[in-house]
Scaffold this motif. Sequence first.
Motif, PDB file in Angstrom:
ATOM      1  N   ASP A 274       0.848  -1.063  -0.124  1.00  0.00           N
ATOM      2  CA  ASP A 274      -0.062   0.059   0.045  1.00  0.00           C
ATOM      3  C   ASP A 274       0.895   1.184   0.108  1.00  0.00           C
ATOM      4  OD1 ASP A 274      -2.158  -1.427   0.030  1.00  0.00           O
ATOM      5  OD2 ASP A 274      -2.630  -1.424   2.258  1.00  0.00           O
ATOM      6  N   LEU A 275       2.104   1.236   0.606  1.00  0.00           N
ATOM      7  CA  LEU A 275       2.972   2.333   0.876  1.00  0.00           C
ATOM      8  C   LEU A 275       3.368   2.748  -0.738  1.00  0.00           C
ATOM      9  CD1 LEU A 275       4.886   2.158   4.183  1.00  0.00           C
ATOM     10  CD2 LEU A 275       2.666   3.724   3.672  1.00  0.00           C
ATOM     11  N   LEU A 276       3.857   1.547  -1.471  1.00  0.00           N
ATOM     12  CA  LEU A 276       4.325   1.731  -2.610  1.00  0.00           C
ATOM     13  C   LEU A 276       3.255   2.152  -3.597  1.00  0.00           C
ATOM     14  CD1 LEU A 276       6.740   1.264  -4.586  1.00  0.00           C
ATOM     15  CD2 LEU A 276       5.905  -1.012  -4.942  1.00  0.00           C
ATOM     16  N   ALA A 277       2.188   1.655  -3.479  1.00  0.00           N
ATOM     17  CA  ALA A 277       1.012   2.165  -4.341  1.00  0.00           C
ATOM     18  C   ALA A 277       1.040   3.913  -4.083  1.00  0.00           C
ATOM     19  CB  ALA A 277      -0.328   1.614  -4.195  1.00  0.00           C
ATOM     20  N   LEU A 278       0.808   4.065  -3.047  1.00  0.00           N
ATOM     21  CA  LEU A 278       0.842   5.448  -2.478  1.00  0.00           C
ATOM     22  C   LEU A 278       1.769   6.518  -2.997  1.00  0.00           C
ATOM     23  CD1 LEU A 278      -1.158   7.748  -0.961  1.00  0.00           C
ATOM     24  CD2 LEU A 278       0.317   7.100   1.272  1.00  0.00           C
ATOM     25  N   ARG A 279       2.985   5.838  -3.251  1.00  0.00           N
ATOM     26  CA  ARG A 279       4.126   6.462  -3.627  1.00  0.00           C
ATOM     27  C   ARG A 279       4.138   6.713  -4.958  1.00  0.00           C
ATOM     28  NH1 ARG A 279       8.195   9.871  -3.595  1.00  0.00           N
ATOM     29  NH2 ARG A 279      10.436   9.262  -4.031  1.00  0.00           N
ATOM     30  N   LEU A 280       3.524   5.753  -5.789  1.00  0.00           N
ATOM     31  CA  LEU A 280       3.324   5.628  -7.179  1.00  0.00           C
ATOM     32  C   LEU A 280       2.094   6.414  -7.732  1.00  0.00           C
ATOM     33  CD1 LEU A 280       4.529   2.035  -8.179  1.00  0.00           C
ATOM     34  CD2 LEU A 280       6.075   4.294  -8.516  1.00  0.00           C
ATOM     35  N   SER A 281       1.509   7.171  -6.845  1.00  0.00           N
ATOM     36  CA  SER A 281       0.335   8.059  -6.937  1.00  0.00           C
ATOM     37  C   SER A 281       0.548   9.310  -7.663  1.00  0.00           C
ATOM     38  CB  SER A 281      -0.444   7.861  -5.768  1.00  0.00           C
ATOM     39  OG  SER A 281      -0.189   8.570  -4.695  1.00  0.00           O
ATOM     40  N   THR A 282       1.827   9.706  -7.446  1.00  0.00           N
ATOM     41  CA  THR A 282       2.201  11.149  -7.815  1.00  0.00           C
ATOM     42  C   THR A 282       3.321  11.011  -8.744  1.00  0.00           C
ATOM     43  OG1 THR A 282       3.883  11.454  -6.210  1.00  0.00           O
ATOM     44  CG2 THR A 282       1.337  11.962  -5.632  1.00  0.00           C
ATOM     45  N   PRO A 283       3.333  12.126  -9.704  1.00  0.00           N
ATOM     46  CA  PRO A 283       4.534  12.352 -10.798  1.00  0.00           C
ATOM     47  C   PRO A 283       5.819  12.208 -10.041  1.00  0.00           C
ATOM     48  CG  PRO A 283       2.837  13.625 -11.483  1.00  0.00           C
ATOM     49  CD  PRO A 283       2.444  13.109 -10.050  1.00  0.00           C
ATOM     50  N   LEU A 284       5.988  13.084  -9.065  1.00  0.00           N
ATOM     51  CA  LEU A 284       7.268  12.920  -8.416  1.00  0.00           C
ATOM     52  C   LEU A 284       7.546  11.509  -7.702  1.00  0.00           C
ATOM     53  CD1 LEU A 284       7.273  16.327  -6.463  1.00  0.00           C
ATOM     54  CD2 LEU A 284       8.539  15.550  -8.249  1.00  0.00           C
ATOM     55  N   GLY A 285       6.604  10.763  -7.309  1.00  0.00           N
ATOM     56  CA  GLY A 285       6.773   9.350  -6.803  1.00  0.00           C
ATOM     57  C   GLY A 285       7.193   8.565  -7.806  1.00  0.00           C
ATOM     58  N   TRP A 286       6.745   8.766  -8.980  1.00  0.00           N
ATOM     59  CA  TRP A 286       7.076   7.835 -10.236  1.00  0.00           C
ATOM     60  C   TRP A 286       8.518   8.208 -10.344  1.00  0.00           C
ATOM     61  CZ3 TRP A 286       5.736   3.767 -12.643  1.00  0.00           C
ATOM     62  CH2 TRP A 286       4.392   3.233 -12.453  1.00  0.00           C
ATOM     63  N   ALA A 287       8.967   9.497 -10.526  1.00  0.00           N
ATOM     64  CA  ALA A 287      10.309   9.897 -10.844  1.00  0.00           C
ATOM     65  C   ALA A 287      11.225   9.395  -9.865  1.00  0.00           C
ATOM     66  CB  ALA A 287      10.550  11.412 -10.904  1.00  0.00           C
ATOM     67  N   GLY A 288      11.000   9.460  -8.731  1.00  0.00           N
ATOM     68  CA  GLY A 288      11.920   9.087  -7.528  1.00  0.00           C
ATOM     69  C   GLY A 288      12.120   7.262  -7.676  1.00  0.00           C
ATOM     70  N   CYS A 289      11.018   6.603  -8.057  1.00  0.00           N
ATOM     71  CA  CYS A 289      10.796   5.213  -8.225  1.00  0.00           C
ATOM     72  C   CYS A 289      11.763   4.722  -9.445  1.00  0.00           C
ATOM     73  CB  CYS A 289       9.517   4.617  -7.912  1.00  0.00           C
ATOM     74  SG  CYS A 289       8.902   4.613  -6.293  1.00  0.00           S
ATOM     75  N   LEU A 290      11.575   5.359 -10.275  1.00  0.00           N
ATOM     76  CA  LEU A 290      12.132   5.207 -11.496  1.00  0.00           C
ATOM     77  C   LEU A 290      13.614   5.201 -11.517  1.00  0.00           C
ATOM     78  CD1 LEU A 290       9.738   6.614 -14.342  1.00  0.00           C
ATOM     79  CD2 LEU A 290      10.356   4.036 -13.928  1.00  0.00           C
ATOM     80  N   LEU A 291      14.132   6.395 -10.896  1.00  0.00           N
ATOM     81  CA  LEU A 291      15.650   6.528 -10.559  1.00  0.00           C
ATOM     82  C   LEU A 291      16.275   5.311  -9.724  1.00  0.00           C
ATOM     83  CD1 LEU A 291      18.197   8.115 -10.971  1.00  0.00           C
ATOM     84  CD2 LEU A 291      17.341   9.722  -9.291  1.00  0.00           C
ATOM     85  N   LEU A 292      15.558   5.134  -8.701  1.00  0.00           N
ATOM     86  CA  LEU A 292      15.712   3.829  -8.009  1.00  0.00           C
ATOM     87  C   LEU A 292      16.193   2.551  -8.576  1.00  0.00           C
ATOM     88  CD1 LEU A 292      16.701   3.292  -4.981  1.00  0.00           C
ATOM     89  CD2 LEU A 292      14.419   2.959  -4.500  1.00  0.00           C
ATOM     90  N   VAL A 293      14.940   2.335  -9.375  1.00  0.00           N
ATOM     91  CA  VAL A 293      14.940   1.216 -10.247  1.00  0.00           C
ATOM     92  C   VAL A 293      16.287   1.149 -11.052  1.00  0.00           C
ATOM     93  CG1 VAL A 293      13.599  -0.079 -11.852  1.00  0.00           C
ATOM     94  CG2 VAL A 293      12.419   0.600 -10.070  1.00  0.00           C
ATOM     95  N   ALA A 294      16.403   2.010 -11.745  1.00  0.00           N
ATOM     96  CA  ALA A 294      17.552   2.349 -12.562  1.00  0.00           C
ATOM     97  C   ALA A 294      18.945   1.965 -11.743  1.00  0.00           C
ATOM     98  CB  ALA A 294      17.690   3.816 -13.286  1.00  0.00           C
ATOM     99  N   LEU A 295      19.071   2.617 -10.561  1.00  0.00           N
ATOM    100  CA  LEU A 295      20.319   2.353 -10.059  1.00  0.00           C
ATOM    101  C   LEU A 295      20.325   0.973  -9.545  1.00  0.00           C
ATOM    102  CD1 LEU A 295      20.249   5.443  -7.392  1.00  0.00           C
ATOM    103  CD2 LEU A 295      21.877   4.942  -9.341  1.00  0.00           C
TER     104      LEU A 295
END
Length: 501
Positions: A274-295
């Motif tokens: 649920d926390l991950l879904a909430l994090r991905l509910s905003t554009p900034l959250g998506w940007a942060g998660c994508l950068l983390l996945v890339a790393l």
Amino acid sequence: MRGTWWREAGGWALAALIAAVTTAQLASTARSELLLRDGDSLVVALLVRSVGDGEPFDWAMSTVLFIPEIVVFAVLWLVGTALSLEVNALLVLNGIVNIVALYGAIRFAAGRRRTGRAPVGWSVVALLAICLIATTETSASRDALELASLITTTTYYAGTVIAVLLSAGLVRRAFDHDSAGRRLPIWLGIVALVSVLSNPLYIGWAAVPLGAILLVAAVYPGARRRALPLLWALSAGSVLGLLARIPLSAWIANDGTGYAQPAMWPESVRYYGDLLALRLSTPLGWAGCLLLVALFVFAVLRSVRADDAGARVLAISAWVVPLVVVIGMVVLGTHAARYLQPVVFLPALALVASPRALRVPRRAALWATAAASVALVVAAGLSVPRMVPATRPSADLRCVDDWVSASGRVGAGQFWTVRLPKLHLSDASQLVQVDHQLNAYAWLTNRADFRTREVTFLIEDAQSTPWSLGVDDLPIDAIACGQYTIHDFGTRALPLGPPRS
């Protein structure tokens, strides 16, 4: 030697500028609630102030003792006292110091400078990646899956995060055939001892995952000579750290065993999901998660393509440690986002596993470095005006301070309400922490406060649970201070109940 000195100094200077910009960005968003005003995140500041005020030391701490964090803030407190700085300014400065210390740990993990390597430059890039993720974190919630920004707080395990990165760096340098290699296991043991003494979470964040990596490495004859001493040092340091906590048990109100509830692992999966879904509910959250996945992906690729043993073990640590932490915290049935911090900090180490110098013309590299430095200086300069409002106590706090100070009496409030006014009060002993039934609440506070057996006013806000008082215990006045209400009982004293935690 001179060129190396200037590179290192430049790296630290760039790290300080990045830290200032990042902290200013966080302080200008709702995340400032966690940095400056959240009751849970003020324990270190309250403890240091208590010691500075000369109060008897009888603190009821959680499982975490915050030893490195207390040392850092105590130094800042002395500086702030000499310069007459507000406590909010010290909290902001502490955030900057923590990020600079994070750079130091990354730079150490990058290894020594060698021909064809640029560890300083890549360490700055790794720090910048983490700070970019931090700037995408803007909520006020302590339970959000916004982990990078927690490094700027005085409470949420910044010392342990840095210790984990240092531990990974020590392992890397040992496998790099560092000239000081014989002493590295000793240093790893010392880091483990101090870290576990301060926060046993280090065992799950570093001792277990790094120990597993070293155990696998010891299977190979070529790595065994370096892996085994490190493994023994890491294990011995962790055990000694646990033993060193025994003499301090009087101040540890919770041994932490209750946090592990393996039977609740399905609820843990849903909670973090649920926390991950909430994090991905905003554009900034998506940007942060994508950068983390890339790393994370880069860490996996770097571990496969590493050109030496040191680079390989660091790259493996960059993705194995986060993976083990996530699995471990779910298996233990935990429900706290802050326990997953290695997920956001360790993958950045992949950027310094093999910090090869880029093949660009020297003049172009100098111009690019100069341009980046100027941009950071300008950004840091523009950040100062944004930080200034955050360092000023609110009008509501000043109202509480003025009334309580003028009353000359002792009052009380609940955990989430009273801690911020208590920190900013001219005389912190005038406020006592209680629960809604007026029992002394001995949690992350100085139990010496409870020598006061009665109070004559109560402070509440929207976070307060409704008071459970006797029918005759009605205040004679209510003083409005913005978000706070002071219920004044005049000369009538309300007795405190027995302490509980």
